[in-house]
Design an enzyme around this catalytic site. Structure first.
Site, short mmCIF file in Angstrom:
data_model
loop_
_atom_site.label_atom_id
_atom_site.label_comp_id
_atom_site.label_asym_id
_atom_site.label_seq_id
_atom_site.Cartn_x
_atom_site.Cartn_y
_atom_site.Cartn_z
CB THR A 115 -0.84 0.11 1.29
OG1 THR A 115 0.05 0.19 2.42
CG2 THR A 115 -1.79 -1.05 1.45
CG ASP A 116 1.26 5.97 -0.95
OD1 ASP A 116 2.17 6.07 -0.08
OD2 ASP A 116 1.09 6.83 -1.83
#
Ligand SMILES: *[C@@H]1O[C@H](CO)[C@@H](O)[C@H](O)[C@H]1NC(C)=O
Ligand SMILES: *[C@@H]1O[C@H](CO)[C@@H](O)[C@H](O)[C@H]1NC(C)=O
Ligand SMILES: *[C@@H]1O[C@H](CO)[C@@H](O)[C@H](O)[C@H]1NC(C)=O
Ligand SMILES: *[C@@H]1O[C@H](CO)[C@@H](O)[C@H](O)[C@H]1NC(C)=O
Ligand SMILES: *[C@@H]1O[C@H](CO)[C@@H](O)[C@H](O)[C@H]1NC(C)=O
Ligand SMILES: *[C@@H]1O[C@H](CO)[C@@H](O)[C@H](O)[C@H]1NC(C)=O
Ligand SMILES: *[C@@H]1O[C@H](CO)[C@@H](O)[C@H](O)[C@H]1NC(C)=O
Ligand SMILES: *[C@@H]1O[C@H](CO)[C@@H](O)[C@H](O)[C@H]1NC(C)=O
Ligand SMILES: *[C@@H]1O[C@H](CO)[C@@H](O)[C@H](O)[C@H]1NC(C)=O
Ligand SMILES: CC(=O)N[C@H]1CO[C@H](CO)[C@@H](O)[C@@H]1O
Length: 871
Positions: free
Chosen positions: A290-291
């Site tokens: 994920t960011d």
């Protein structure tokens, strides 16, 4: 070890942190409709996640991973999938460890132009600058430098390069982190960067996947929903996915998802994007992360193909909550997330670690991204943290300053040069204006994450920055060379400046932008307040100088397109240089060009229009204070030069434009057929090879019980459960529509990393001879644009960059022959019905243009016909 309260830190950090998401997102409904209408865009389900490991290139790494993962406990597996929490270790994110197998906390660290928040590092030029060089060797060399520095600091995964944003929105805050507004330029630069980085053993990370073209409203938080980038299938494939495909083909080890939604499904749990497009169609074998704080759901993201949560925190960061960690343990024990999915996550992560040799003598982190002090809390996000040595001050700069200077110099783009005003002579009387020529008056690196526009602009702001180890300003460098320079380091034109006939005024202006968590002068990342104009009334500064002086040279440091029409036609404005974002060697690079030690050889990686309204309206910034922004890519393929050409809009400077102190002739174009395009579609792909298999039984709950006498750190994320035996299987879970565990046959457009390998068959190769016809040494870039025939049955941009090559430094009269290869994919369109790439059979009707910009075309080759010189 001493303990120190870090509570104050936390208060500050919690304010900085954006509080993401509501509990509603834990539901598997991937298309929440309760905010407002979705403009009809939704993302179809694609399940299950294809397991990694079916390609020969990765088989050795997967075999090693398999033997290790098959002996791991549930706790060890979960450890490797989840970050230990925000500010819970030296790096911007790190996983838990599996030390029984020699696997440490895997360190992930920003960013794309250098190691962030540390010292002893290099601040390389930004991506946009690298794109402007059109130099494949420098792209690679920078990658090697970045990778080497990451390795030296003990960083396992360096979070770059960036190819999303692609640059659709000229005001988009982070377009400078990527390489320019064209999919092939992005793709080639990313491929070179990744190969360079990974040659050092560092794992590269291509980001942000996908459609992250605006900063404002990008995140799903407790008060708002991230915007939805609504992208049709063909536009996705031909523009936004194109550089990601090339990155996967280059063997990139990891991919970061974007914050925003695509088609109203958050990228970190969009099954069509991750399972379908990235892992099946593009055959991606590494892991998906994920960011930071972009994780919005536990089971939903696991099923959609996410492999790693960073920094691990859940809806509200820093309180020890996670969607994964102990919750992932629970969702495996209760039977909701299949063991096969968890095994695949871990196998992908461990295989990537082996693939790049990180099991052999890879350094542990030697630095702290939290402090520059030698000692500090080991876990600043903890309420109380053990305290100790956190920085060993390893200098990793090597000789990378030479690479920095070469890139910054070879990117400098000469837009205009009347009367051969440039180059200057060391004894020319110079009056230098603008704060952008000098240092930051508050001191080097005085703005956190470069969140200010003070002094020469060397990079934008946000997480994609690195501290400057030193800075050569234009003032330093000009002052060192010129015997006759007077400096007015201010953005106000001095009323008392003395003007002599022979003076040349050199005016420095800039335009900044950055990431959304910092607002600078009314610009929340995107250039909301500043628009596409120079900052600090830079246009007025130029105009004031142009009124007094008869020779004005303008130097512009900018993140992207900047409007010039207010002054560029004034008679006294003789020369204009775009110096992009140069990094630490800003001054040396600009004097290398200003004083003629080198001819400029950069080219614009975007077009510069006359006015902002020349862009399609759909690429403006989008805001909707209450509710969800629907950002529909109605312009389709027509961004930047594709749009301007289609609409017959004359630009101020077209994509690819860039002058030199010398001139070049392109001659003797020739084309040869290599692999014939006998069919419109590539030959059928090979079926997938086998992937590692494991027992699918749910492991004993005791594997995630807290170990005895465990020294638990508050707010640290662990895989353990208080009472694991109480977790039972058999409950029913509302799986998303279309959920299945039956593997799909691979899509026809797939077959290897990046897609069907036949897409990279070289269909044609084109040669041109480039001769220096002027009287100074210089480098030329041959840009190759394709024009596809209407027989493909779809509307297609009139010119699309597909290749380029740059000459060495050619002396006057000297020539070099450049060869450019065009692949099947370069000539294909995405057939949305067949779901495959379609090329004109035999290349019939294709035209191949070679030029010095997209409108300055010098030669054309018609397939089946001849090559000729253009007018
Ligand atoms: C998004 O929606 C468009 C329009 O329906 C469709 O063409 C495209 O394939 C969708 N893409 C994804 C990733 O859902
Ligand atoms: C894993 O376990 C198997 C037998 O259970 C053993 O043969 C193998 O050496 C082990 N591998 C590692 C890396 O521990
Ligand atoms: C999980 O990782 C943490 C460090 O992040 C470590 O303390 C713990 O021992 C690991 N658990 C296992 C089972 O290896
Ligand atoms: C993968 O293997 C193919 C065929 O052996 C090779 O051409 C390609 O360069 C390899 N890619 C990587 C990233 O190693
Ligand atoms: C299993 O655990 C996960 C994580 O807590 C939860 O989201 C899911 O609803 C649980 N499944 C069942 C059937 O209760
Ligand atoms: C780079 O730094 C080294 C010392 O670390 C110095 O000798 C060299 O001159 C520098 N090169 C450039 C191009 O500035
Ligand atoms: C100044 O010029 C000298 C001689 O050209 C050079 O060695 C030195 O590196 C320059 N210093 C700066 C700061 O540019
Ligand atoms: C300008 O240059 C000319 C020729 O180089 C010279 O004769 C004249 O003195 C110079 N004027 C000033 C004000 O420096
Ligand atoms: C652009 O010019 C071409 C050729 O003159 C013409 O056919 C086309 O209709 C024009 N397009 C627009 C949008 O004006
Ligand atoms: C403790 C530690 O990880 N030290 C490393 C610091 O960096 C040097 C140079 O890269 C390595 O050799 C050490 O292993």
């Amino acid at each position: 070890m001493a303990f120190r309260s870090t509570f104050l830190n936390i208060l500050v950090l919690t304010q900085l942190a954006i509080l993401p998401t509501s509990a509603a997102d834990q539901s598997p409904d991937l298309n929440p409709r309760f905010w407002n209408e979705d403009e009809g865009f939704s993302s179809p389900p694609y399940y299950p996640t294809p397991n990694g490991g079916w390609l020969p290139n990765w088989s050795e790494a997967y075999e090693k991973a398999h033997s290790v993962v098959s002996n791991m406990t549930l706790a060890e597996k979960v450890n490797l999938t989840t970050g230990t929490g925000f500010f819970m270790g030296p790096c911007v994110g790190q996983t838990g460890s599996a030390l029984r197998f020699g696997i440490p906390n895997i360190c992930l660290m920003d960013g794309p132009l250098g190691i962030r928040n540390t010292e002893g590092n290099t601040a390389f030029p930004a991506g946009i600058t690298v794109g402007a060089t059109f130099d494949k060797d420098l792209m690679y060399e920078r990658g090697v430098g970045l990778g080497g520095e990451a390795r030296g600091k003990g960083v396992n995964v360096l979070l770059g390069p960036v190819v999303g944003p692609l640059g659709r929105k000229p005001r988009g805050g982070r377009i400078w982190e990527a390489f320019g507004v064209d999919p092939s330029l992005q793709a080639i630069a990313a491929e070179r960067t990744i190969k360079g980085m990974q040659s050092t053993g560092t794992i590269a990370n291509i980001k942000h996947f996908i459609g992250n073209e605006q900063e404002m409203h990008r995140m799903t938080t407790v008060v708002t929903k991230g915007y939805s980038s609504n992208i049709d299938d063909r536009t996705l494939h031909e523009l936004y996915l194109w550089p990601f495909a090339e990155a996967v083909r280059a063997g990139v080890g990891s991919v970061m998802t974007a914050y925003n939604d695509v088609n109203n499904s958050v990228c970190s749990q969009n099954s069509m994007l991750i399972n379908g497009i990235l892992k099946d169609e593009l055959g991606f074998q590494g892991f998906v992360v994920t960011d930071w704080l972009g994780h919005v759901g536990g089971v939903s993201s696991a099923l959609a193909g996410l492999d790693m949560s960073m920094p691990g925190d859940g809806a509200v960061p820093l309180f020890g909550n996670s969607y994964w960690a102990y919750e992932l343990s629970r969702s495996v024990l209760n039977g909701t997330v299949p063991m096969e999915r968890l095994n695949d996550m871990v196998t992908r992560i461990v295989a990537t670690w082996y693939k790049f040799g990180q099991d052999k003598d890879y350094p542990l982190p030697n630095f702290s991204s939290n402090t520059l002090d030698e000692k500090g809390p080991l876990y600043p996000g903890a309420l109380f943290s053990p305290y100790g040595v956190v920085n060993k001050f390893v200098n990793v700069q090597d000789n990378h300053n030479a690479t920095v200077r070469a890139i910054a110099r070879d990117a400098i783009t000469l837009l205009k040069n009347e009367d051969n005003t440039l180059p200057l002579k060391p004894d020319d009387p110079l009056k230098v204006f603008g704060e952008d020529a000098g240092p930051n008056p508050d001191g080097l690196n005085s703005c956190k994450d470069m969140g200010c526009d003070k002094g020469v602009l060397t990079m934008g702001w946000g997480s994609g920055t690195a501290r400057l180890p030193y800075l050569i300003t234009p003032q330093d460098a000009i002052g060192n060379i010129s015997s006759n320079a007077e400096f007015h380091i201010s953005d106000d034109f001095p009323s008392d400046v003395e003007v002599n006939d022979n003076d040349t005024a050199v005016v420095f202006i800039n335009a900044d932008s950055g990431e959304n968590y910092i607002t600078v002068e009314g610009n929340p990342g995107d250039r909301k307040e500043a628009g596409l104009k120079a900052w600090h009334e830079g246009d007025d500064l130029v105009k004031a100088a142009a009124e007094k002086f008869s020779k004005v040279v303008v130097v512009i440091h900018t993140v992207g397109p900047i409007l010039l029409d207010e002054w560029i036609d004034q008679k006294s404005v003789k020369a204009v240089l775009v110096a992009h974002l140069p990094g630490q060697e800003a001054g040396n690079a600009v004097t290398d060009i200003l004083f003629g030690d080198y001819s400029p050889s950069g080219h614009l990686p975007y077009a510069i229009p006359h006015k902002e309204s020349d862009y399609p309206e759909s690429v403006n910034l989008k805001e909707q204070p209450l509710g969800k922004v629907q950002d529909t890519f109605t312009e389709g393929l027509y961004i930047d030069y594709r749009h301007f050409i289609k609409e017959n809009i004359t630009t101020r400077y077209q994509f690819g434009h860039g002058l030199s102190y010398t001139t070049f002739k392109i001659s003797e174009p020739s084309l040869s057929e290599e692999t014939p395009l006998n069919d419109a579609y590539p030959p059928p792909r090979k079926p997938k090879g086998p992937t590692p298999t494991y027992a699918s039984t749910i492991p004993p709950a005791s594997e995630v019980a807290w170990p005895e006498h465990f020294n638990r750190i508050w707010r640290y994320l662990y895989p353990y459960l208080d009472n694991p035996e109480a977790v039972t299987t058999g409950g029913s879970y509302p799986y998303p529509t279309g959920y299945t565990t039956d593997p799909k046959p691979g899509p026809r457009a797939g077959g290897a990393e990046g897609g069907n390998p036949a897409l990279w068959d070289v269909a044609f190769s084109v040669k041109v001879k480039v001769t220096n016809t002027g009287n100074r040494p210089g480098r030329a870039v041959a840009q190759l644009y394709v024009e596809l025939p209407s027989s493909l049955g779809v509307d297609t941009p009139a010119r699309q960059l597909r290749q380029f090559e740059k000459t060495k430094i050619l002396d006057p009269g000297e020539s070099e022959t450049l060869t450019m290869k065009i692949t099947r994919k370069d000539l294909s369109v995405w057939d949305v019905v067949v779901q495959d790439w379609k090329a004109p059979v035999k290349g019939e009707g294709v035209k191949i243009w070679i030029g010095e910009s997209v409108v300055d075309l010098r030669a054309v080759c018609e397939i089946g016909g001849k090559c000729s010189l253009a007018e």
